[in-house]
Design a protein around this motif. Structure first.
Motif, short mmCIF file in Angstrom:
data_model
loop_
_atom_site.label_atom_id
_atom_site.label_comp_id
_atom_site.label_asym_id
_atom_site.label_seq_id
_atom_site.Cartn_x
_atom_site.Cartn_y
_atom_site.Cartn_z
N LEU A 14 0.83 -1.20 0.00
CA LEU A 14 0.00 0.00 0.00
C LEU A 14 0.87 1.26 0.00
CD1 LEU A 14 -2.75 -1.11 2.54
CD2 LEU A 14 -3.17 -0.48 0.15
N LYS A 15 1.93 1.23 0.80
CA LYS A 15 2.85 2.38 0.83
C LYS A 15 3.47 2.62 -0.54
CE LYS A 15 4.26 2.21 5.70
NZ LYS A 15 5.39 1.95 6.64
N ARG A 16 3.87 1.53 -1.22
CA ARG A 16 4.44 1.67 -2.57
C ARG A 16 3.43 2.29 -3.52
NH1 ARG A 16 6.58 -3.50 -1.45
NH2 ARG A 16 4.93 -4.52 -2.67
N ASN A 17 2.17 1.98 -3.29
CA ASN A 17 1.10 2.52 -4.14
C ASN A 17 0.59 3.89 -3.66
OD1 ASN A 17 1.14 0.40 -5.94
ND2 ASN A 17 -0.40 -0.79 -4.82
N LYS A 18 1.34 4.49 -2.74
CA LYS A 18 1.07 5.85 -2.24
C LYS A 18 -0.27 5.95 -1.51
CE LYS A 18 4.04 7.96 -5.72
NZ LYS A 18 4.17 8.98 -6.79
N MET A 19 -0.66 4.85 -0.87
CA MET A 19 -1.79 4.86 0.06
C MET A 19 -1.23 4.68 1.46
SD MET A 19 -4.64 2.56 -1.94
CE MET A 19 -4.13 1.95 -3.56
N LYS A 20 -1.82 5.35 2.44
CA LYS A 20 -1.28 5.30 3.80
C LYS A 20 -1.95 4.16 4.57
CE LYS A 20 -0.12 8.12 7.81
NZ LYS A 20 -0.07 9.48 8.36
N PRO A 21 -1.19 3.17 5.01
CA PRO A 21 -1.78 2.03 5.73
C PRO A 21 -1.75 2.19 7.24
CG PRO A 21 0.47 1.50 5.16
CD PRO A 21 0.23 2.92 4.69
N PHE A 22 -2.76 1.62 7.87
CA PHE A 22 -2.83 1.53 9.32
C PHE A 22 -3.22 0.09 9.66
CE2 PHE A 22 -3.90 5.86 8.25
CZ PHE A 22 -3.32 6.65 9.22
N TYR A 23 -2.85 -0.34 10.85
CA TYR A 23 -3.28 -1.66 11.32
C TYR A 23 -3.80 -1.52 12.74
CZ TYR A 23 -3.07 -6.35 13.27
OH TYR A 23 -3.39 -7.53 13.90
N VAL A 24 -4.96 -2.12 13.00
CA VAL A 24 -5.52 -2.11 14.35
C VAL A 24 -5.96 -3.52 14.72
CG1 VAL A 24 -6.25 0.30 14.29
CG2 VAL A 24 -7.82 -1.47 13.50
N GLU A 25 -5.93 -3.81 16.01
CA GLU A 25 -6.31 -5.12 16.49
C GLU A 25 -7.82 -5.26 16.64
OE1 GLU A 25 -5.00 -8.06 17.31
OE2 GLU A 25 -3.02 -7.55 16.54
N ASN A 26 -8.50 -4.15 16.88
CA ASN A 26 -9.94 -4.24 17.16
C ASN A 26 -10.66 -2.97 16.72
OD1 ASN A 26 -9.73 -2.28 19.42
ND2 ASN A 26 -8.61 -3.94 20.43
N CYS A 27 -11.98 -3.01 16.86
CA CYS A 27 -12.81 -1.89 16.38
C CYS A 27 -12.70 -0.66 17.26
CB CYS A 27 -14.26 -2.34 16.26
SG CYS A 27 -14.50 -3.63 15.00
N ASP A 28 -12.36 -0.81 18.53
CA ASP A 28 -12.14 0.35 19.39
C ASP A 28 -10.93 1.14 18.89
OD1 ASP A 28 -14.30 -0.16 21.04
OD2 ASP A 28 -13.12 -1.32 22.48
N GLN A 29 -9.86 0.45 18.54
CA GLN A 29 -8.67 1.12 18.00
C GLN A 29 -8.98 1.75 16.65
OE1 GLN A 29 -5.57 -1.84 17.90
NE2 GLN A 29 -5.46 -2.02 20.13
N LEU A 30 -9.81 1.08 15.86
CA LEU A 30 -10.23 1.63 14.58
C LEU A 30 -10.90 2.99 14.76
CD1 LEU A 30 -11.08 1.48 11.53
CD2 LEU A 30 -13.07 0.14 12.31
N ALA A 188 -4.95 1.30 -8.06
CA ALA A 188 -3.54 0.92 -7.94
C ALA A 188 -2.75 2.11 -7.42
CB ALA A 188 -3.03 0.43 -9.30
N GLN A 189 -1.54 2.35 -7.95
CA GLN A 189 -0.73 3.47 -7.45
C GLN A 189 -1.47 4.78 -7.66
OE1 GLN A 189 3.55 3.57 -8.08
NE2 GLN A 189 3.37 5.67 -8.79
N GLN A 190 -1.48 5.60 -6.61
CA GLN A 190 -2.23 6.85 -6.62
C GLN A 190 -1.36 8.04 -7.02
OE1 GLN A 190 -5.86 6.94 -5.79
NE2 GLN A 190 -5.16 4.96 -6.59
N ARG A 191 -2.00 9.04 -7.61
CA ARG A 191 -1.30 10.25 -8.01
C ARG A 191 -1.11 11.20 -6.82
NH1 ARG A 191 -2.47 12.86 -13.75
NH2 ARG A 191 -1.42 10.89 -14.23
N VAL A 192 -2.09 11.21 -5.90
CA VAL A 192 -2.00 12.07 -4.72
C VAL A 192 -1.59 11.20 -3.52
CG1 VAL A 192 -3.22 13.65 -3.19
CG2 VAL A 192 -3.82 13.56 -5.63
N PRO A 193 -0.35 11.32 -3.06
CA PRO A 193 0.12 10.45 -1.97
C PRO A 193 -0.72 10.60 -0.71
CG PRO A 193 1.96 11.58 -3.01
CD PRO A 193 0.71 12.22 -3.55
N ASN A 194 -1.09 9.48 -0.13
CA ASN A 194 -1.77 9.39 1.17
C ASN A 194 -3.18 9.98 1.19
OD1 ASN A 194 0.53 8.16 2.19
ND2 ASN A 194 1.42 10.11 2.84
#
Length: 207
Positions: A14-30, A188-194
């Motif tokens: 996702l980072k290579r495709n200029k999208m910002k990734p996040f990871y959470v364990e549960n819906c409260d963190q989401l 796929a890869q985005q033109r506007v990063p993040n």
């Protein structure tokens, strides 16, 4: 808790495709992350999504961002629904899920009206995509299969659509008037990063 190596790989893609990734364990963190991302927004909109409802995000937006959140489910008639759909293009944030997220960091979505995929592509200042781990697939071929055997059939049943897949559980590439698979979009890869943020939740959510 350590992140699964497969999820780490997806986040790197996702980072290579200029999208910002996040990871959470549960819906409260989401919800904590989403609160932070939308805290200064004047207009927040969402796409139709069981993921957002099951995770409690829709309810949180209704309760905590009532002055900014515009939800088409509260519309009085079809005309108002369409007005809200169009308002999404001028929103600060558009929140949705995805039909599939590939290991190459690409998003695959199939729409009926096209409002969801349109807003993901262009318009809103930022797009937040919430994806349960059940949405992760190996590649685009698996993404297509997931839509045709999981997402579309389950949604046609939920929406009470008179389509072959609602009865058989598998796409027949039909020409039904109730067909919900009309626009197929691969991000796929985005033109506007993040601009697109993808939050992966360590739970199975939605279809």
């Amino acid at each position: 808790m350590p992140i699964d190596s497969r999820i780490e790989g997806v986040m790197a893609a996702l980072k290579r495709n200029k999208m910002k990734p996040f990871y959470v364990e549960n819906c409260d963190q989401l919800k904590v992350i989403i609160r932070e991302l939308v805290k200064n927004d004047k207009l927040i909109t969402i796409g139709g999504s069981m993921t957002l409802r099951e995770s409690g995000v829709t309810e949180m937006l209704e309760e905590e961002f009532s002055g900014a959140f515009l939800d088409r489910s509260a519309a009085q008639d079809r005309e108002e629904v369409e007005e809200i759909m169009r308002a999404a293009f001028n929103s600060d944030t558009f929140i949705s899920s995805t039909n599939a997220l590939t290991e190459d960091g690409e998003l695959y979505n199939v729409d009926g009206n096209g409002n969801r995929v349109s807003a993901m592509i262009f318009g809103p200042r930022q797009v937040i995509v919430v994806a349960g781990i059940n949405k992760i697939v190996k590649d685009m071929a698996e993404a297509v299969k997931r839509v045709e055997t999981v997402a579309a059939p389950k949604n046609t049943v939920r929406l009470e659509c008179d389509t072959p897949c609602a009865r058989t559980g598998e796409c027949a590439h039909c020409h039904s008037d109730s067909r919900i698979c009309c626009s197929y979009v691969r991000l796929a890869q985005q033109r506007v990063p993040n601009r697109i943020k993808v939050i992966i939740v360590n739970h199975e959510l939605g279809y």
